[in-house]
Design an enzyme around this catalytic site. Structure first.
Site, mmCIF file in Angstrom:
data_model
loop_
_atom_site.group_PDB
_atom_site.id
_atom_site.type_symbol
_atom_site.label_atom_id
_atom_site.label_comp_id
_atom_site.label_asym_id
_atom_site.label_seq_id
_atom_site.Cartn_x
_atom_site.Cartn_y
_atom_site.Cartn_z
ATOM 1 N N CYS A 50 -6.141 2.085 5.629
ATOM 2 C CA CYS A 50 -6.639 0.579 6.047
ATOM 3 C C CYS A 50 -6.291 0.198 7.605
ATOM 4 O O CYS A 50 -5.444 0.827 8.024
ATOM 5 C CB CYS A 50 -6.818 -0.384 5.156
ATOM 6 S SG CYS A 50 -4.808 -1.164 4.972
ATOM 7 N N GLU A 79 0.902 3.845 1.874
ATOM 8 C CA GLU A 79 1.536 4.171 3.382
ATOM 9 C C GLU A 79 2.678 3.478 3.544
ATOM 10 O O GLU A 79 3.638 3.705 4.162
ATOM 11 C CB GLU A 79 0.622 3.967 4.438
ATOM 12 C CG GLU A 79 -0.805 4.900 4.132
ATOM 13 C CD GLU A 79 -1.948 4.357 3.451
ATOM 14 O OE1 GLU A 79 -2.976 4.418 3.587
ATOM 15 O OE2 GLU A 79 -1.775 3.330 2.372
ATOM 16 N N HIS A 128 0.801 -1.214 0.146
ATOM 17 C CA HIS A 128 -0.036 0.044 0.120
ATOM 18 C C HIS A 128 0.867 1.127 0.050
ATOM 19 O O HIS A 128 1.880 1.164 0.450
ATOM 20 C CB HIS A 128 -0.858 0.165 1.229
ATOM 21 C CG HIS A 128 -1.970 -0.920 1.280
ATOM 22 N ND1 HIS A 128 -3.065 -0.837 2.005
ATOM 23 C CD2 HIS A 128 -2.080 -2.109 0.503
ATOM 24 C CE1 HIS A 128 -3.926 -2.137 1.929
ATOM 25 N NE2 HIS A 128 -3.119 -2.529 0.858
ATOM 26 N N CYS A 150 -2.464 -0.784 7.254
ATOM 27 C CA CYS A 150 -1.679 0.693 7.450
ATOM 28 C C CYS A 150 -1.699 1.255 8.629
ATOM 29 O O CYS A 150 -0.674 1.706 9.250
ATOM 30 C CB CYS A 150 -1.890 1.448 6.141
ATOM 31 S SG CYS A 150 -1.383 0.774 4.657
#
Length: 167
Positions: free
Chosen positions: A103, A75, A73, A106
């Site tokens: 999410c 992040e 992801h 993360c």
């Protein structure tokens, strides 16, 4: 117009009348540029930048499909880059700008980074950490949170991506 001096490519950016370097809006626009890279590579368009002392120290965008890795992801990519750049596993003096609400995975990584501040744009009603945490704060106790910045732009990019997928 402004110049993104932290980019390998000296690109000219339309920052609008209100945005100037060193503002939350400016850095969120940089995160949106990262999200556009993801969109162009057929990835879910989420982008992130990490800023410390007014300078972008790391960037990331979703690379889940490219890397065949569900943890890739924006992040996580940006955090890993920042840890390496700073030589530290903690970022208490940094701010993470991300286009969409993190999410749960993360949020956990952000918690452990002890990042000083997080700013996100659009809420993620299907996969954001709020789906699991409700009103409980999953971030480090000292982390400051700001959300909703340029949320319309971030949400529109997500909507455009999923519209394209349905065609």
């Amino acid at each position: 117009m402004g110049v993104d001096e932290n980019s390998d490519r000296k690109t000219v950016l339309d920052l609008g009348k209100k945005s100037t370097p060193m503002t939350d809006e400016y850095f969120m626009k940089m995160a949106l540029k990262e999200a556009e890279k993801a969109f162009d590579e057929d990835e879910v368009p989420v982008g992130a930048v990490i800023v410390q002392q007014g300078k972008i120290i790391a960037r990331g965008y979703n690379m889940v499909e490219k890397l065949n890795d569900p943890t890739a992801h924006a992040e996580i990519i940006a955090l890993t880059s920042a840890f390496n750049a700073m030589g530290s596993k903690y970022l208490p003096d940094a701010t993470l700008y991300v286009t969409v609400e993190p999410c749960l995975m993360c949020a956990g990584a952000i918690h452990w980074s002890k990042i000083g501040r997080i700013v996100w744009g659009a809420p993620d009603v299907k996969n954001g950490h709020h789906c699991y945490t409700g009103e409980k704060n999953p971030f480090h106790a000292k982390t400051q949170i700001l959300y909703g910045l340029l949320q319309d732009e971030a949400a529109e990019l997500m909507k455009a991506f999923f519209r394209k997928k349905r065609i």
